[in-house]
Write an enzyme that holds these catalytic residues in place. Structure first.
Site, short mmCIF file in Angstrom:
data_model
loop_
_atom_site.label_atom_id
_atom_site.label_comp_id
_atom_site.label_asym_id
_atom_site.label_seq_id
_atom_site.Cartn_x
_atom_site.Cartn_y
_atom_site.Cartn_z
N LYS A 107 0.83 -1.22 0.00
CA LYS A 107 0.00 0.00 0.00
C LYS A 107 0.85 1.25 0.00
O LYS A 107 0.45 2.28 -0.55
CB LYS A 107 -0.96 0.00 1.19
CG LYS A 107 -0.34 -0.24 2.53
CD LYS A 107 -0.47 -1.68 2.95
CE LYS A 107 0.35 -1.98 4.18
NZ LYS A 107 0.10 -3.28 4.74
N VAL A 134 -5.17 -3.56 1.09
CA VAL A 134 -6.20 -2.85 1.87
C VAL A 134 -7.00 -3.85 2.69
O VAL A 134 -7.67 -4.72 2.14
CB VAL A 134 -7.14 -2.04 0.96
CG1 VAL A 134 -8.19 -1.32 1.79
CG2 VAL A 134 -6.36 -1.07 0.10
N GLY A 189 3.26 -11.19 13.39
CA GLY A 189 3.52 -10.84 11.98
C GLY A 189 2.66 -9.71 11.46
O GLY A 189 2.49 -9.55 10.26
N GLU A 192 4.43 -3.56 10.14
CA GLU A 192 5.23 -3.18 8.98
C GLU A 192 6.71 -3.24 9.36
O GLU A 192 7.05 -3.18 10.55
CB GLU A 192 4.87 -1.75 8.56
CG GLU A 192 3.45 -1.59 8.06
CD GLU A 192 3.13 -2.52 6.90
OE1 GLU A 192 3.86 -2.52 5.90
OE2 GLU A 192 2.15 -3.29 7.01
N LYS A 207 -3.85 2.90 3.06
CA LYS A 207 -4.99 2.06 2.64
C LYS A 207 -6.19 2.93 2.28
O LYS A 207 -6.87 2.68 1.28
CB LYS A 207 -5.34 1.08 3.76
CG LYS A 207 -4.24 0.07 4.02
CD LYS A 207 -4.46 -0.68 5.32
CE LYS A 207 -3.31 -1.65 5.58
NZ LYS A 207 -3.30 -2.20 6.92
P1 NAP Z 1 8.35 -9.15 5.64
O1 NAP Z 1 7.92 -10.27 6.48
O2 NAP Z 1 9.28 -8.13 6.19
O3 NAP Z 1 8.96 -9.75 4.30
C1 NAP Z 1 9.59 -8.96 3.33
C2 NAP Z 1 10.31 -9.88 2.37
O4 NAP Z 1 10.90 -9.12 1.33
C3 NAP Z 1 11.43 -10.68 3.04
O5 NAP Z 1 11.40 -12.00 2.59
C4 NAP Z 1 12.70 -10.00 2.55
O6 NAP Z 1 13.79 -10.89 2.40
C5 NAP Z 1 12.25 -9.54 1.17
N1 NAP Z 1 13.05 -8.41 0.68
C6 NAP Z 1 13.21 -7.22 1.26
N2 NAP Z 1 14.06 -6.48 0.52
C7 NAP Z 1 14.43 -7.23 -0.52
C8 NAP Z 1 15.31 -7.04 -1.61
N3 NAP Z 1 15.99 -5.91 -1.78
N4 NAP Z 1 15.44 -8.05 -2.49
C9 NAP Z 1 14.79 -9.21 -2.34
N5 NAP Z 1 13.94 -9.45 -1.32
C10 NAP Z 1 13.77 -8.47 -0.43
O7 NAP Z 1 7.09 -8.32 5.11
P2 NAP Z 1 5.58 -8.81 5.01
O8 NAP Z 1 4.91 -8.61 6.31
O9 NAP Z 1 5.52 -10.12 4.35
O10 NAP Z 1 4.98 -7.67 4.05
C11 NAP Z 1 5.22 -7.70 2.68
C12 NAP Z 1 4.31 -6.65 2.02
O11 NAP Z 1 2.97 -6.98 2.32
C13 NAP Z 1 4.52 -5.23 2.51
O12 NAP Z 1 4.27 -4.34 1.44
C14 NAP Z 1 3.43 -5.07 3.56
O13 NAP Z 1 3.03 -3.72 3.73
C15 NAP Z 1 2.34 -5.86 2.94
N6 NAP Z 1 1.32 -6.39 3.85
C16 NAP Z 1 1.68 -7.10 4.94
C17 NAP Z 1 0.73 -7.64 5.76
C18 NAP Z 1 1.06 -8.44 6.98
O14 NAP Z 1 0.13 -8.80 7.72
N7 NAP Z 1 2.32 -8.74 7.23
C19 NAP Z 1 -0.62 -7.44 5.46
C20 NAP Z 1 -0.97 -6.70 4.32
C21 NAP Z 1 0.03 -6.17 3.53
P3 NAP Z 1 14.45 -11.60 3.70
O15 NAP Z 1 13.39 -12.45 4.28
O16 NAP Z 1 15.57 -12.41 3.14
O17 NAP Z 1 14.88 -10.50 4.59
N1 HSE Z 2 0.81 -3.66 9.41
C1 HSE Z 2 -0.45 -3.84 8.81
C2 HSE Z 2 -1.53 -3.92 9.87
C3 HSE Z 2 -0.44 -5.12 8.01
O1 HSE Z 2 -1.21 -4.06 11.04
O2 HSE Z 2 -2.70 -3.83 9.53
C4 HSE Z 2 -1.68 -5.26 7.20
O3 HSE Z 2 -1.71 -4.30 6.19
#
Ligand code: NAP
Ligand code: HSE
Length: 427
Positions: A107, A134, A189, A192, A207
């Protein structure tokens, strides 16, 4: 057999690993539903050696996300790295320039660069899909662009940050301090990579930017949102609000008004007995209002591995079936530039402050409120140890500007100690 839809997964963290697990676990079901296999061909992350809880040996590996996006055996880039700029944006641009559609949960990137990226996509006859960006697992984008496509949307609102809702409800229910519940949210998890985006209200505002764009056919306008985070909400506020029949929620509202597009994201008091007031943990709620449908309420997990991966897979499955929708629900050239409303509509406010416990203190505060044109609806003073008295006011409907005038006059009263907390009450 119809050719498989080949995914390149960029990012193997909470969401990316969740997507890989679904594609592996549900391969047969996905193929049956899409009429073609859905396959991962290559992946990338920063560390190749990290255990992701899922086997990755079947897939190609790229160290560079742009190289992943550019591979001939990748049809769709699934961008799950995060970050508004840097590798996420570079890989997205590389994929779009090759005419590949991008599925993302990012987002931040879309709220800040969505217009330019959507233009880039359309120039190549591609799109960007972002259901997961979102409200986590809630299919809100699909609801707006498909189910409600025949409606003029009049208002969107909701609780869209799981972390903040988790923190606020856990602090209130378990009486736990902020630091402890923050650590719990991290372990689950929800956070951000930069958690100040969560607690500062910025993630939820990202969002709301996307939601408003699709709802109202406007260019994404993050800078037009009034943003306030939850950092100043204390366990006392949560308890006092509950005592008066309210819950505190980080609430986003966007609505076209005669003054322009009103967009705000701030901690608000909502009636405890309302659906928003009853929303616990990392659950999100999005309320959509349309001229034909009236009001609909969507509720579900707003963060975490499974729910977010579920939303990513919804987009992937649409693409596997050949369903496409323009990035923001209509051709990018038809989006209009919104005029931000200069101020939010008047509302009652909750006001908490600490007063020196001496004769006439309350009268001085009441006078300051009255001189600013703010009328008191209710007030409450709790049992306390002198010399300071915690005091709550609920005002009648007032503008934020009038309230700010009163707040600015408080120091001169000589009886208000510390910074007062003012929270909007949303009925
Ligand atoms: P995360 O757990 O921090 O994972 C990020 C991943 O991206 C990791 O695997 C990291 O590699 C990889 N990465 C970072 N920089 C990189 C690079 N330069 N080259 C290659 N790989 C790279 O994040 P997440 O929670 O999964 O979130 C991912 C996205 O989804 C974000 O945009 C977040 O805003 C969105 N989102 C998350 C959630 C949630 O509940 N977590 C919900 C909705 C949206 P390493 O593992 O090797 O460090
Ligand atoms: N950090 C975000 C939250 C992940 O807590 O809602 C989902 O977008």
């Amino acid at each position: 057999m119809t050719a498989p839809l080949r995914l390149g997964i960029a990012g193997l963290g909470t969401v990316g690993a969740g997507v890989v697990k679904i594609v592996r676990r549900q391969a047969g079901m996905l193929q049956t539903r899409a009429g073609r296999p859905v396959a991962i061909t290559a992946v990338t992350a920063r560390s190749r050696d990290k255990d992701r809880g899922v086997p990755l040996g079947d897939y190609g590996w790229e160290d560079d996300p742009v190289a992943l996006a550019s591979r001939d055996d990748v049809d769709i880039l699934v961008e799950l790295m995060g970050g508004a700029d840097g590798p996420a944006k570079a890989a997205t641009e590389a994929a779009l320039d090759l005419g590949k559609t991008v599925v993302t949960a990012n987002k931040a990137m879309l709220a800040l660069h969505g217009q330019a990226l959507a233009e880039r996509a359309e120039a190549q006859n591609a799109t960007i899909r972002f259901e997961a960006a979102v409200a986590g697992g809630i299919p809100v984008m699909k609801s707006l662009t498909e189910g409600l496509a025949g409606n003029q949307i009049t208002r969107v609102m909701g609780v869209m940050n799981g972390t903040c809702n988790y923190i606020l409800t856990r602090m209130g229910d378990a009486g736990l301090p902020y630091d402890e519940v923050f650590a719990e949210a991290n372990a689950l998890g929800y956070l951000e990579a930069d958690p100040t985006l969560d607690v500062g209200g910025i993630d939820a505002a990202h969002k709301l930017t996307l939601l408003a764009s699709v709802a109202f056919g406007t260019t994404p306008d993050f800078t037009g949102i009034e943003i306030e985070g939850i950092e100043r909400v204390s366990i006392d506020d949560i308890r006092h609000a509950a005592d008066m029949g309210f819950a505190i929620k980080l609430l986003g509202v966007a609505q076209p008004t005669a003054r322009g597009l009103e967009q705000r994201m701030s901690p608000c008091l909502v009636p405890l007995a309302s659906p928003l007031g009853q929303l616990d943990g990392a659950t999100n709620m999005v309320v959509l209002e349309g001229d034909a449908v009236g009001q609909i309420v969507l509720r579900g997990a707003g963060a975490g591995e499974g729910p977010t991966a579920s939303a990513v897979m919804g987009d992937v499955m649409d693409l596997a079936r050949g369903l496409t929708v323009p990035t923001f629900g209509q051709p990018v050239s038809s989006l209009t530039q919104p005029k931000p409303a200069q101020a939010a509509a008047p509302a009652p406010y909750y006001l908490r402050m600490t007063l020196s416990d001496k004769p006439g203190a309350m009268a001085k505060v009441a006078t300051a409120l009255g001189e600013a044109g703010v009328s008191i609806d209710r007030m409450r003073q709790y049992q306390h140890e002198a010399p300071e008295a915690p005091v709550l006011f609920v005002t009648h409907k007032t503008t934020r500007a009038a309230l700010d005038d009163a707040l600015a006059a408080f120091p001169a009263t000589g009886v208000v100690t510390g910074d007062p907390v003012a929270l909007r009450i949303e009925s």
